[in-house]
Scaffold this motif. Structure first.
Motif, PDB file in Angstrom:
ATOM      1  N   TRP A   5      -4.743   6.611  -1.847  1.00 25.48           N
ATOM      2  CA  TRP A   5      -4.079   5.678  -1.396  1.00 25.48           C
ATOM      3  C   TRP A   5      -4.411   4.582  -2.369  1.00 25.48           C
ATOM      4  O   TRP A   5      -5.191   4.838  -3.234  1.00 25.48           O
ATOM      5  CB  TRP A   5      -4.289   5.108   0.014  1.00 25.48           C
ATOM      6  CG  TRP A   5      -5.724   4.627  -0.100  1.00 25.48           C
ATOM      7  CD1 TRP A   5      -7.026   5.546   0.408  1.00 25.48           C
ATOM      8  CD2 TRP A   5      -6.309   3.188  -0.136  1.00 25.48           C
ATOM      9  NE1 TRP A   5      -7.977   4.829   0.563  1.00 25.48           N
ATOM     10  CE2 TRP A   5      -7.585   3.289  -0.245  1.00 25.48           C
ATOM     11  CE3 TRP A   5      -5.890   2.199  -0.699  1.00 25.48           C
ATOM     12  CZ2 TRP A   5      -8.367   2.396  -0.025  1.00 25.48           C
ATOM     13  CZ3 TRP A   5      -6.564   0.935  -0.791  1.00 25.48           C
ATOM     14  CH2 TRP A   5      -7.628   1.097  -0.634  1.00 25.48           C
ATOM     15  N   GLN A  15      -3.569   0.021  -3.469  1.00 21.86           N
ATOM     16  CA  GLN A  15      -2.809  -1.337  -3.259  1.00 21.86           C
ATOM     17  C   GLN A  15      -2.442  -1.747  -4.715  1.00 21.86           C
ATOM     18  O   GLN A  15      -2.937  -1.603  -5.529  1.00 21.86           O
ATOM     19  CB  GLN A  15      -3.821  -2.132  -2.671  1.00 21.86           C
ATOM     20  CG  GLN A  15      -4.408  -1.991  -1.190  1.00 21.86           C
ATOM     21  CD  GLN A  15      -5.051  -3.111  -0.769  1.00 21.86           C
ATOM     22  OE1 GLN A  15      -5.782  -3.941  -1.472  1.00 21.86           O
ATOM     23  NE2 GLN A  15      -4.969  -3.252   0.744  1.00 21.86           N
ATOM     24  N   GLU A  47       0.629  -1.205   0.005  1.00 22.14           N
ATOM     25  CA  GLU A  47      -0.135  -0.017  -0.041  1.00 22.14           C
ATOM     26  C   GLU A  47       0.849   1.327  -0.101  1.00 22.14           C
ATOM     27  O   GLU A  47       1.963   1.221   0.592  1.00 22.14           O
ATOM     28  CB  GLU A  47      -0.832   0.097   1.190  1.00 22.14           C
ATOM     29  CG  GLU A  47      -2.191  -0.872   1.151  1.00 22.14           C
ATOM     30  CD  GLU A  47      -2.867  -0.686   2.210  1.00 22.14           C
ATOM     31  OE1 GLU A  47      -4.268  -0.956   2.217  1.00 22.14           O
ATOM     32  OE2 GLU A  47      -2.457  -0.193   3.471  1.00 22.14           O
TER      33      GLU A  47
END
Length: 82
Positions: free
Chosen positions: A63, A65, A56
């Motif tokens: 943000w 992943q 991450e």
């Protein structure tokens, strides 16, 4: 969707399309490009026992992943905070 050295999962593509402004998309893409330069510098967040590496990265308002793959990254999920 493919960018140089990046592969985007379907969910990530949907989130990118729904971001509120061009500035938001630019911020996400800048973070993704930063991560692409050194994908192992960000924390591994995979569940214990999982063989698939998931990391991450966090920006000021976003943000995502991702999974590193031989010089590329696979963007799995993107989040945005208004």
């Amino acid at each position: 969707m493919h960018r140089h050295g990046m592969v985007f999962e379907e969910l990530a593509i949907e989130v990118m399309a729904e971001l509120p402004t061009d500035e938001a998309r630019r911020e996400v893409l800048e973070l993704i490009e930063l991560v692409g330069a050194d994908p192992w510098a960000w924390p591994d967040v995979r569940d214990p026992g999982s063989v698939e590496e998931i990391r991450e990265a966090f920006g000021a308002r976003c943000w995502f992943q991702y999974t590193p793959h031989n010089g590329a990254i696979e963007v799995r999920e993107i989040g945005w905070a208004d």
